[in-house]
Each structure stands twice: as structure tokens, then as C-alpha cells.
Design an enzyme around this catalytic site. Structure first.
Site, PDB file in Angstrom:
ATOM      1  N   SER A 164       0.778  -1.282  -0.051  1.00  0.00           N
ATOM      2  CA  SER A 164       0.039  -0.091  -0.046  1.00  0.00           C
ATOM      3  C   SER A 164       0.928   1.305  -0.316  1.00  0.00           C
ATOM      4  CB  SER A 164      -0.973  -0.065   1.063  1.00  0.00           C
ATOM      5  OG  SER A 164      -0.211   0.347   2.283  1.00  0.00           O
ATOM      6  N   LYS A 186       0.626   4.411   6.811  1.00  0.00           N
ATOM      7  CA  LYS A 186       0.132   5.429   5.951  1.00  0.00           C
ATOM      8  C   LYS A 186       1.129   6.702   6.183  1.00  0.00           C
ATOM      9  CE  LYS A 186      -2.989   2.806   4.321  1.00  0.00           C
ATOM     10  NZ  LYS A 186      -2.221   1.626   4.533  1.00  0.00           N
TER      11      LYS A 186
END
Lengths: 149, 193
Positions: A70, A107
């Protein structure tokens, strides 16, 4: 530098740094200059210790192996080893190990108009808007990623 | 002055560093081979799970209250302990590691420091940097530091997990309200005795 496993989750495998071994490698100064050599070159440190170079707060530093893609556009791929400093304060644009609603994730933090977003660096993942219903913990700030070729 | 720095529910807190979803939930850690309860989170203590109780006797209670039960992981606890202790040495040169989760610190020559503020800084540094919450008690002797630590741990909101016994009034008041070893012995004895 050996890695001692601490804890494994579905998204991250945590390790602790081991400082019992030291590997000093000769450091080659970048940039050869034409002309008169700098007299200061005689005094530069001639070796580099990766531990010291990458770990500023050793007692607050953890390693974690990443699972998943990701964050690929930030250069973080499956199997890379992240260096995480828990003592650093979260800041806009920093990459963080977060825990949202009980799940660990890596993230980028974006703060816009008092709204916190967790942004993946991969087109296949939607940004996550953090609402008051979510339980968000910024676990630590990622300071580096080590990649094996 | 001395300080006693004690990690709150140390083994359970270590587990929570990597599983933050356990925060606020009852957690117990079992001894080697999962024999007895050797650590409890505050929530587990509130359920009346006794220290040292054999795990097999508590199985129904664990299930009924959704207690998170863990085998001990001493490699993890040892690692977290050394991180906490190392961070503490950045605040004073004199430290006596008393056990895996507590240390006495000596503050000699800190007369010009506001120890309460200094303690809050220590508390924040350790708790933020390692994820392990600690309580700190300051006092002129080690025994009193232990008493001060108990107050800090019991009233985390009011004390910000730091308590300083720095006056004769505080000392006397606290010693009156703290249970003496004799009281403790009494409370452990069966009521018929």
C-alpha cells in the site's frame, strides 16, 4: 546487526535492534572536487556505523517488516524493513505506523482543515478519513526504510 | 531525594504496546507453561482475579468476561524493560534497577529543580518513547518513595502519575493513611482468626 523478533501482526512484524555487534564501514566522501584539496579532508570521520546513522533514539526505536504494497509509491515494498521512532511527534506529511480500529497500518499522515487523513501511496487504495468514531493511535514515525536487493 | 519509578501492570502493558486494542480491556499474563496468573491489567484486577491464581480454576471467569489471556513472553518484557531503564538514565546518573519493572533513582544536587515538573517530563518521555506507562514517586528515602509511588499510581489524573513527598505534613498524613505491614497481614488472614 541481528534482528530479534518482538511481535507479529497481519500487517507488520516487529523487531528490536541489537546493538551488541558493531560494523564500521569505510565511508567514501561523495564528490571529487577539482582544484586545491580541502585541508579539512584530513579530519573527516572515515567510517560510518549504520546503527548510529539511522537510529537517533535507540531506546525508542523499533523495526518492523512490512507486509503488503500500500506504500509502494513512497518506495516501501512488501518485505522492507522500517525503522520506527516512537518518541517523535506526529506531523503532517510524515509516514507513520498507525493503528486504526485495532489494525496496524503504515500510511502517510495528512492534516487538512482539522481533518486527519491516512493516505496510502498506491492508486489501488482510497485515502482513509479519520472520523471521531474511528480509534486512531499514531504508534510511531517511520524514519527510514531498508530494502534488500 | 529518591524516586521510585514503577511500570504500571508491566507485563500487560508490554503486551498492549503491540496490541493497542487491548487498552481498556482485561488482560492477564500466565507464568511458564501457563500455570498461574502472574500479571493483571487494572481491568482484570477489578474482576477480582487474584495474583498467583492457577489458570485452570479461572477458565470460566476468563470466558465469561472476555479476558485476554497471554503466555509470558520474557524476551519482549526484557527488551521493553531495558528501554525504560535506559531512558531513565538520561535523567539522573544514579539509578538502581530494582526489578524488571521498577528502579530507584537518586537525585543528588537537584535542589534547584522542580522535581514534580522534572518527574512529569520523565513520565512523558518514557510513556511516549516506549509505550509503557510509568508512575513516579519522589521522597527523601527509598521507603517513602515507594509510598509516594503508590499515591501516583492510585490517582493518575490528579497527580499526572507523579507524586512528591516534600514536606513533613505530607509524610505524616500519608503514613497515617497507608496500610502498615501489620494491617496487610491481618487482611490476608481468614476472618475467623
Amino acid at each position: 546487526m541481528k534482528l530479534k523478533p518482538l511481535h507479529t501482526t497481519t500487517t507488520l512484524e516487529f523487531y528490536t535492534p541489537d546493538f551488541s555487534t558493531e560494523a564500521r564501514l569505510p565511508y567514501v566522501d561523495a564528490g571529487l572536487r577539482a582544484g586545491f584539496p580541502s585541508p579539512a579532508d584530513d579530519f573527516i570521520e572515515l567510517s560510518i556505523d549504520i546503527n548510529k546513522e539511522y537510529i537517533k533514539n535507540r531506546d525508542c526505536t523499533f523495526f518492523a517488516k512490512v507486509k503488503g504494497h500500500s506504500m509502494k509509491n513512497a518506495g516501501i515494498y512488501d518485505g522492507d524493513l522500517l525503522i520506527i521512532d516512537k518518541s517523535l511527534e506526529p506531523q503532517n506529511d510524515k509516514i507513520a505506523v498507525c493503528q486504526i480500529d485495532g489494525n496496524f497500518t503504515v500510511k502517510r499522515i495528512k492534516i487538512e482543515h482539522n481533518i486527519v487523513w491516512l493516505i496510502a501511496e498506491n492508486e489501488d487504495f482510497e485515502p482513509i478519513k479519520v472520523t471521531p468514531e474511528n480509534e486512531l493511535i499514531i504508534w510511531g514515525i517511520v524514519t527510514a526504510s531498508i530494502k534488500k536487493f | 531525594m529518591f524516586a521510585l519509578v514503577d511500570c504500571n501492570n508491566f507485563y500487560a502493558s508490554c503486551q498492549r504496546v503491540f496490541e493497542p486494542h487491548l487498552i481498556g480491556k482485561p488482560v492477564v499474563i500466565l507464568s511458564n507453561n501457563d500455570g498461574c496468573v502472574i500479571a493483571r491489567s487494572n481491568e482484570a484486577k477489578a474482576l477480582g482475579i487474584p495474583m498467583g491464581a492457577p489458570a485452570f480454576q479461572l477458565e470460566t471467569l476468563f470466558k465469561k468476561n472476555q479476558v485476554h489471556v497471554y503466555s509470558s513472553n520474557y524476551a519482549l518484557y526484557g527488551d521493553m524493560s531495558s528501554r525504560v531503564m535506559n531512558l531513565l538514565t538520561t535523567f539522573t546518573p544514579e539509578i538502581e534497577v530494582y526489578s524488571i519493572d521498577e528502579a530507584f533513582l537518586k537525585f543528588k544536587g537537584f535542589e534547584l529543580y522542580n522535581l514534580e515538573e522534572y518527574g512529569i517530563k520523565m513520565q512523558r518521555t518514557v510513556t511516549k518513547g516506549t509505550g509503557i506507562p510509568v508512575s513516579i514517586g519522589f521522597a527523601p528515602t527509598k521507603a517513602l518513595a515507594k509510598v509516594a509511588n503508590k499515591i501516583a499510581k492510585k490517582f493518575p489524573e490528579r497527580t499526572k502519575s507523579v507524586y512528591v513527598i516534600d514536606s513533613e505534613e505530607k509524610r505524616i498524613c500519608l503514613l497515617y493513611t497507608s496500610p502498615s505491614p501489620r494491617d496487610r497481614q491481618k487482611s490476608r488472614m481468614p476472618s475467623s482468626a
